[in-house]
Design a protein around this motif. Structure first.
Motif, short mmCIF file in Angstrom:
data_model
loop_
_atom_site.label_atom_id
_atom_site.label_comp_id
_atom_site.label_asym_id
_atom_site.label_seq_id
_atom_site.Cartn_x
_atom_site.Cartn_y
_atom_site.Cartn_z
N SER A 24 0.81 -1.23 0.00
CA SER A 24 0.00 0.00 0.00
C SER A 24 0.85 1.28 0.00
CB SER A 24 -1.03 0.01 1.14
OG SER A 24 -0.41 -0.28 2.34
N HIS A 25 2.12 1.16 0.44
CA HIS A 25 2.98 2.35 0.38
C HIS A 25 3.18 2.86 -1.06
CE1 HIS A 25 5.85 5.30 1.66
NE2 HIS A 25 6.80 4.79 0.90
N HIS A 26 2.93 1.97 -2.04
CA HIS A 26 3.03 2.41 -3.45
C HIS A 26 2.09 3.59 -3.72
CE1 HIS A 26 4.84 -1.41 -5.52
NE2 HIS A 26 5.59 -0.94 -4.55
N ILE A 27 0.95 3.61 -3.05
CA ILE A 27 -0.02 4.69 -3.31
C ILE A 27 0.56 6.02 -2.82
CG2 ILE A 27 -2.39 5.49 -2.87
CD1 ILE A 27 -2.18 2.89 -4.53
N ASN A 28 1.22 5.98 -1.68
CA ASN A 28 1.93 7.15 -1.16
C ASN A 28 2.95 7.67 -2.19
OD1 ASN A 28 2.82 8.86 0.91
ND2 ASN A 28 2.52 7.24 2.41
N MET A 29 3.70 6.72 -2.77
CA MET A 29 4.75 7.09 -3.72
C MET A 29 4.17 7.65 -5.01
SD MET A 29 6.95 3.66 -3.14
CE MET A 29 8.35 4.03 -4.17
N ILE A 30 3.08 7.04 -5.49
CA ILE A 30 2.44 7.54 -6.72
C ILE A 30 1.95 8.96 -6.48
CG2 ILE A 30 0.50 7.25 -8.33
CD1 ILE A 30 0.63 4.21 -7.74
N CYS A 31 1.35 9.15 -5.31
CA CYS A 31 0.81 10.46 -4.97
C CYS A 31 1.93 11.51 -4.92
CB CYS A 31 0.10 10.32 -3.62
SG CYS A 31 -0.72 11.79 -3.16
N ALA A 32 3.05 11.17 -4.30
CA ALA A 32 4.16 12.11 -4.19
C ALA A 32 4.72 12.46 -5.57
CB ALA A 32 5.26 11.51 -3.31
N LEU A 33 4.87 11.45 -6.43
CA LEU A 33 5.38 11.70 -7.78
C LEU A 33 4.44 12.57 -8.58
CD1 LEU A 33 6.75 8.23 -8.95
CD2 LEU A 33 8.00 10.39 -8.94
N SER A 34 3.15 12.29 -8.41
CA SER A 34 2.14 13.02 -9.15
C SER A 34 2.11 14.48 -8.70
CB SER A 34 0.79 12.35 -8.86
OG SER A 34 -0.06 12.47 -9.93
N LEU A 35 2.22 14.70 -7.38
CA LEU A 35 2.25 16.06 -6.85
C LEU A 35 3.47 16.81 -7.41
CD1 LEU A 35 1.37 15.54 -3.08
CD2 LEU A 35 0.18 17.10 -4.63
N ALA A 36 4.62 16.14 -7.42
CA ALA A 36 5.85 16.79 -7.88
C ALA A 36 5.71 17.19 -9.35
CB ALA A 36 7.04 15.87 -7.68
N ASP A 37 5.24 16.28 -10.17
CA ASP A 37 5.09 16.54 -11.61
C ASP A 37 4.10 17.66 -11.87
OD1 ASP A 37 6.66 14.85 -13.00
OD2 ASP A 37 4.99 13.84 -14.03
N PHE A 38 2.95 17.53 -11.21
CA PHE A 38 1.88 18.50 -11.41
C PHE A 38 2.32 19.90 -10.97
CE2 PHE A 38 -1.74 20.75 -9.39
CZ PHE A 38 -2.39 21.12 -10.56
N LEU A 39 2.91 19.99 -9.78
CA LEU A 39 3.26 21.31 -9.24
C LEU A 39 4.43 21.95 -10.00
CD1 LEU A 39 2.70 20.62 -5.43
CD2 LEU A 39 1.23 21.93 -6.97
N GLU A 40 5.39 21.12 -10.44
CA GLU A 40 6.49 21.67 -11.25
C GLU A 40 5.92 22.28 -12.52
OE1 GLU A 40 9.44 18.68 -12.16
OE2 GLU A 40 10.47 19.00 -10.25
#
Ligand code: BT5
Length: 259
Positions: free
Chosen positions: A83-99
């Protein structure tokens, strides 16, 4: 926050079930309750203010007016230990989106970094935090709630003294105010796409995360249950946990804080 404004930015608004609050204790606590009542996937709760915003291990998450505080209910087809994968996907998505947001809406080109296990940083300061909570029944994920806090329009003075050195906001970094409803709509689209993409390709997830994570390959100090341990951040286990090398020994660390 206006729900119709959030929905107006979405290409497929039917996908999401969004409720906006002026004030709530915690959007995560709210969705944990809704999840037990069988709420559908992609139910989203967002609030202007949280009176009892939470981080990991019951820590306080400072959630005044000006930030974007929201949670998403998910039913991933995953083994609980992943389930930690969801945390990681979320973090990557936030980084991409906000950049991308910062690049298109300002003249700045700022890179966003990830800090294991759940922080999103800009200019070495914490911009977003993620809190993943799960409901497991008979060794299966019944549902997950991923809670996301993004510091958006706060100024340095809006942070309590103990956070001023380590926290930042989009406004501080990008020098302008942001429309939070637009940000939320935009992020939900990004995350929906990344969620399906990375769930199907976990190798790519680990590699993409490692590219953006700070301290990889370095000697780190890790605080865990009041103790501090030291070692080299060697890499990630298949579940996304940190592999710490101490001498010839490698230990898989499931939680903690790099200091
Ligand atoms: C986190 O915990 O970073 C997870 C934060 C998740 C917040 C969201 S908001 C919507 C949803 N509803 C909730 O109730 N929670 C989620 P952790 O890694 O434990 O970090 C907590 C630490 O971050 C605190 O002990 C402070 O040092 C620091 N902190 C608190 N508020 C902050 C803020 N607004 N910005 C940056 N750092 C903060």
């Amino acid at each position: 926050m206006d729900e119709s404004l959030i929905l107006s930015g979405l290409s497929d608004p039917e996908r999401f079930h969004i409720t906006a609050f002026k004030e709530i204790d915690s959007t995560n606590a709210y969705l944990m309750q809704l999840g037990k009542k069988g709420a559908p996937e992609w139910t989203v709760a967002v609030s202007e203010v949280q009176t009892s915003g939470r981080g990991r291990l019951g820590r306080v998450w400072h959630s005044p007016q000006g930030g974007l505080w929201f949670s998403i209910l998910l039913h991933p087809d995953l083994k609980p230990e992943y389930s930690h994968h969801i945390n990681m996907i979320c973090a990557l998505s936030l980084a991409d989106f906000l950049e991308n947001e910062i690049k298109t809406k300002t003249n700045y080109q700022l890179s966003i970094d990830l800090k294991w296990p759940n922080d999103v940083l800009i200019q070495k300061k914490k911009l977003c935090g993620i809190l993943l909570q799960s409901n497991i029944i008979s060794d299966k994920i019944n549902f997950l709630v991923v809670g996301i806090g993004i510091n958006v329009n706060q100024t340095a003075e809006d942070f309590p003294g103990d956070l001023r050195d380590k926290a930042t906001s989009l406004k501080i970094a990008g020098g302008r105010d942001w429309n939070r409803a637009e940000l939320l709509g935009g992020f939900l689209e990004y995350f929906h796409k990344d969620y399906h993409y990375y769930l199907a390709q976990s190798d790519l997830l680990l590699d993409s995360y490692l590219e953006k994570v700070i301290s990889k390959g370095e000697v780190i100090s890790l605080k865990q249950n009041g103790n501090t341990i030291k070692g080299i951040f060697k890499g990630l286990s298949p579940q996304g946990y940190l592999i710490l090398q101490q001498g010839s020994e490698e230990t898989v660390i499931t939680t903690g804080e790099i200091i």
